[in-house]
Write a protein that holds these residues in place. Structure first.
Motif, PDB file in Angstrom:
ATOM      1  N   ALA A 186       0.831  -1.207   0.000  1.00 41.79           N
ATOM      2  CA  ALA A 186       0.000   0.000   0.000  1.00 41.79           C
ATOM      3  C   ALA A 186       0.869   1.262   0.000  1.00 41.79           C
ATOM      4  CB  ALA A 186      -0.928  -0.009   1.212  1.00 41.79           C
ATOM      5  N   TYR A 187       1.958   1.248   0.774  1.00 39.08           N
ATOM      6  CA  TYR A 187       2.837   2.413   0.826  1.00 39.08           C
ATOM      7  C   TYR A 187       3.530   2.639  -0.519  1.00 39.08           C
ATOM      8  CZ  TYR A 187       2.335   2.194   5.941  1.00 39.08           C
ATOM      9  OH  TYR A 187       1.847   2.185   7.226  1.00 39.08           O
ATOM     10  N   LEU A 188       4.023   1.551  -1.146  1.00 41.24           N
ATOM     11  CA  LEU A 188       4.680   1.683  -2.442  1.00 41.24           C
ATOM     12  C   LEU A 188       3.700   2.182  -3.502  1.00 41.24           C
ATOM     13  CD1 LEU A 188       6.797  -1.592  -2.394  1.00 41.24           C
ATOM     14  CD2 LEU A 188       7.705   0.737  -2.444  1.00 41.24           C
ATOM     15  N   ARG A 189       2.501   1.658  -3.471  1.00 36.60           N
ATOM     16  CA  ARG A 189       1.483   2.085  -4.442  1.00 36.60           C
ATOM     17  C   ARG A 189       1.180   3.572  -4.274  1.00 36.60           C
ATOM     18  NH1 ARG A 189      -4.266   2.177  -4.631  1.00 36.60           N
ATOM     19  NH2 ARG A 189      -5.065   1.760  -6.727  1.00 36.60           N
ATOM     20  N   ALA A 190       1.085   4.025  -3.021  1.00 38.43           N
ATOM     21  CA  ALA A 190       0.819   5.439  -2.753  1.00 38.43           C
ATOM     22  C   ALA A 190       1.983   6.309  -3.203  1.00 38.43           C
ATOM     23  CB  ALA A 190       0.535   5.649  -1.277  1.00 38.43           C
ATOM     24  N   ALA A 191       3.224   5.851  -2.975  1.00 40.18           N
ATOM     25  CA  ALA A 191       4.399   6.635  -3.355  1.00 40.18           C
ATOM     26  C   ALA A 191       4.492   6.791  -4.870  1.00 40.18           C
ATOM     27  CB  ALA A 191       5.663   5.971  -2.813  1.00 40.18           C
ATOM     28  N   GLY A 193       2.044   6.398  -7.011  1.00 35.46           N
ATOM     29  CA  GLY A 193       0.875   7.145  -7.460  1.00 35.46           C
ATOM     30  C   GLY A 193       1.040   8.638  -7.253  1.00 35.46           C
ATOM     31  N   MET A 194       1.623   9.034  -6.125  1.00 32.82           N
ATOM     32  CA  MET A 194       1.838  10.454  -5.858  1.00 32.82           C
ATOM     33  C   MET A 194       2.843  11.035  -6.840  1.00 32.82           C
ATOM     34  SD  MET A 194       2.969  12.286  -2.273  1.00 32.82           S
ATOM     35  CE  MET A 194       1.427  11.860  -1.446  1.00 32.82           C
ATOM     36  N   ALA A 195       3.896  10.259  -7.157  1.00 37.45           N
ATOM     37  CA  ALA A 195       4.898  10.737  -8.106  1.00 37.45           C
ATOM     38  C   ALA A 195       4.293  10.903  -9.502  1.00 37.45           C
ATOM     39  CB  ALA A 195       6.078   9.771  -8.147  1.00 37.45           C
ATOM     40  N   MET A 196       3.357  10.035  -9.870  1.00 43.04           N
ATOM     41  CA  MET A 196       2.699  10.151 -11.168  1.00 43.04           C
ATOM     42  C   MET A 196       1.818  11.394 -11.235  1.00 43.04           C
ATOM     43  SD  MET A 196       1.549   6.241 -12.085  1.00 43.04           S
ATOM     44  CE  MET A 196       0.648   6.797 -13.536  1.00 43.04           C
ATOM     45  N   ARG A 197       1.150  11.740 -10.124  1.00 40.40           N
ATOM     46  CA  ARG A 197       0.224  12.883 -10.110  1.00 40.40           C
ATOM     47  C   ARG A 197       0.928  14.219  -9.935  1.00 40.40           C
ATOM     48  NH1 ARG A 197      -2.030   9.743  -6.167  1.00 40.40           N
ATOM     49  NH2 ARG A 197      -1.696  11.392  -4.618  1.00 40.40           N
ATOM     50  N   ALA A 198       2.180  14.189  -9.479  1.00 43.81           N
ATOM     51  CA  ALA A 198       2.866  15.425  -9.083  1.00 43.81           C
ATOM     52  C   ALA A 198       2.957  16.443 -10.219  1.00 43.81           C
ATOM     53  CB  ALA A 198       4.258  15.100  -8.551  1.00 43.81           C
ATOM     54  N   LEU A 204       1.404  18.920  -4.492  1.00 43.82           N
ATOM     55  CA  LEU A 204       2.402  17.888  -4.216  1.00 43.82           C
ATOM     56  C   LEU A 204       3.808  18.441  -4.414  1.00 43.82           C
ATOM     57  CD1 LEU A 204       0.728  14.800  -5.937  1.00 43.82           C
ATOM     58  CD2 LEU A 204       0.698  15.423  -3.513  1.00 43.82           C
ATOM     59  N   PRO A 205       4.809  17.873  -3.738  1.00 45.68           N
ATOM     60  CA  PRO A 205       6.186  18.373  -3.867  1.00 45.68           C
ATOM     61  C   PRO A 205       6.674  18.310  -5.312  1.00 45.68           C
ATOM     62  CG  PRO A 205       6.009  16.834  -2.028  1.00 45.68           C
ATOM     63  CD  PRO A 205       4.710  16.754  -2.770  1.00 45.68           C
ATOM     64  N   GLU A 206       7.271  19.398  -5.776  1.00 41.56           N
ATOM     65  CA  GLU A 206       7.779  19.438  -7.149  1.00 41.56           C
ATOM     66  C   GLU A 206       8.879  18.409  -7.350  1.00 41.56           C
ATOM     67  OE1 GLU A 206       9.663  22.655 -10.347  1.00 41.56           O
ATOM     68  OE2 GLU A 206       9.211  23.253  -8.287  1.00 41.56           O
TER      69      GLU A 206
END
Length: 440
Positions: A186-191, A193-198, A204-206
């Motif tokens: 779940a943590y890897l999927r969230a990480a 996913g966040m990088a894809m949306r950034a 989200l952090p640049e």
């Protein structure tokens, strides 16, 4: 007025500031088309004349420079000319430096795109600072990925494959740590996913955009839902009494005080309680205010969770206040500066559970600290305390529209009555099993 004259005469009108001889002049060229161009006219060291564009003039400073801004920029060019510099050469060098800087930044971003899985995960973890899950996210990755799989952790995040992550999870499942495998997935999927949306999400952090994540490899992995089932261990009444006797008999310590406070307050989350400071305690009003950070974006605006302090808990609270340096210091701390970690309190629970096992006091097998919150809710339900009041005590299930916008009752009388019943059951005192209901 100069612009009107230029239009009427169909000729350029020049407005020039006075200046020191040999230092050049700031001037504005007003054209028949309505343009107003700020310029700096000066004589080069070789005697030739040159005109440098400063910018367009706009009295509002929206579509161009205000007069003050234009004069300031021209003043810099005056200083360059006065120092004997070739103004145009200096400006060209600056432009080249800016281009080089931009190219270096682009190269750095491209280099970061080859950044490691560990680096991307750290950026993701940093977005969780202030939330309860922050430490767990870092700990799980370190123990179960970067430690046993250092080559994978150092691999460019954009090149990590689902098959590689599958091997990480398989190792955990084979070791009987299915729940941890589900969390890491779940943590890897969230990480990822966040990088894809950034790239599209300005909140989200640049830094995440630099990893150039186009696909989420963790999406291909099964959810491992079979390892995420709700736990059901709760102490029986005899176990609860045995646990409480041993806790009361334990030597005084910050861990003992924190655990007693968690229990007297109806099974509070240790992470929230351990952040408690004196300014959140009202001794005269007999209340304590916890900051509930659980939930998306709650760390920026935590929900205030107010609970009554019973007479049984008051000695513990007074003792911690007496040992705390100032209003901002953590009340449950060994050094007065850093709050206890929940793992430290969990060790005390583990010691008590071990002693109970050796004494034959366990009826349903081992338990851990996370089972105590469930134990408190289970026994409060057995006392006839309504689910609404239990939710108010344990601060869960309060995110609905009704609770957020319409229900303004503080439930303090109901919470105080319920916690009194719970404390009597905890201490093995006679209780009146009278249902405590929310106001109709």
């Amino acid at each position: 007025m100069a612009t009107s004259k230029a239009r009427a005469s169909r000729k350029d009108i020049w407005l020039t500031d006075p200046g020191v001889r040999g230092r050049g002049r700031f001037t504005i060229r007003c054209t028949p088309s309505g343009a107003r161009i700020c310029m700096y006219r000066y004589t080069r060291p070789d005697g030739t004349r040159d005109t440098v564009r400063v910018g367009d003039y706009d009295p509002q400073g929206v579509a161009g420079l205000t007069l003050h801004q234009a004069r300031e920029r021209a003043g810099e060019l005056v200083r360059l000319a006065g120092a004997g510099s070739n103004v145009r050469v200096v400006l060209l060098e600056r432009e080249e430096a800016q281009v080089a800087g931009a190219e270096a930044a682009l190269a750095a971003r491209r280099s970061a795109a080859r950044g490691s899985l560990a680096a991307m995960y750290r950026v993701y973890a940093n977005t969780l600072q202030g939330r309860e899950s922050h430490y767990d996210v870092l700990s799980v990755f370190k123990l179960h990925l970067s430690g046993p799989f250092p080559v994978l952790a150092a691999r460019p995040a954009a090149k990590v494959k689902a098959e590689e992550l599958r091997d990480v999870l398989a190792r955990l499942i084979e070791a009987g740590k299915g729940r941890t495998a589900a969390k890491l997935r779940a943590y890897l999927r969230a990480a990822f996913g966040m990088a894809m949306r950034a790239g599209l999400d300005p909140t989200l952090p640049e830094a995440l955009t630099a990893f150039d994540i186009q696909v989420n490899p963790a999406d291909r992995l099964p959810s491992l839902a079979q390892f995420s089932k709700a736990l059901d261990r709760a102490l029986t009444l005899p176990e609860l009494h045995a646990f409480w006797r041993r806790l009361e008999a334990a030597p005084e310590s910050p861990s003992r005080d924190a655990l007693m406070a968690c229990m007297y307050l109806g099974g509070q989350r240790p992470t929230q309680l351990l952040r408690l400071t004196p300014k959140q305690v009202d001794v005269s009003g007999a209340t304590v205010t916890l900051l509930d950070l659980k939930g998306r974006n709650r760390h920026a605006n935590p929900r205030r969770h107010i609970l009554p302090i019973l007479d049984d808990l008051l000695p513990v609270i007074r003792r911690r206040l007496a040992l705390t340096e100032d209003a901002e210091s953590p009340m449950f701390s060994t050094n007065g500066r850093v709050p206890l970690r929940k793992e430290t309190v969990a060790l005390l629970v583990a010691e008590i559970a071990k002693d109970m096992k050796e004494a034959g006091e366990l009826q349903r097998g081992p338990f851990s600290m996370r089972d105590l919150r469930r134990t408190a809710e289970t026994h409060m339900a057995a006392l006839g305390i309504s689910s609404d009041v239990r939710a108010q005590i344990q601060s869960h299930g309060l995110g609905g529209i009704q609770a957020r916008h319409y229900d303004r009752h503080d439930y303090m009388p109901e919470k105080r009555a319920a916690l009194k019943q719970w404390a009597m059951r905890l201490r093995n005192l006679p209780t009146a099993s009278k249902r405590t209901r929310a106001p109709g």
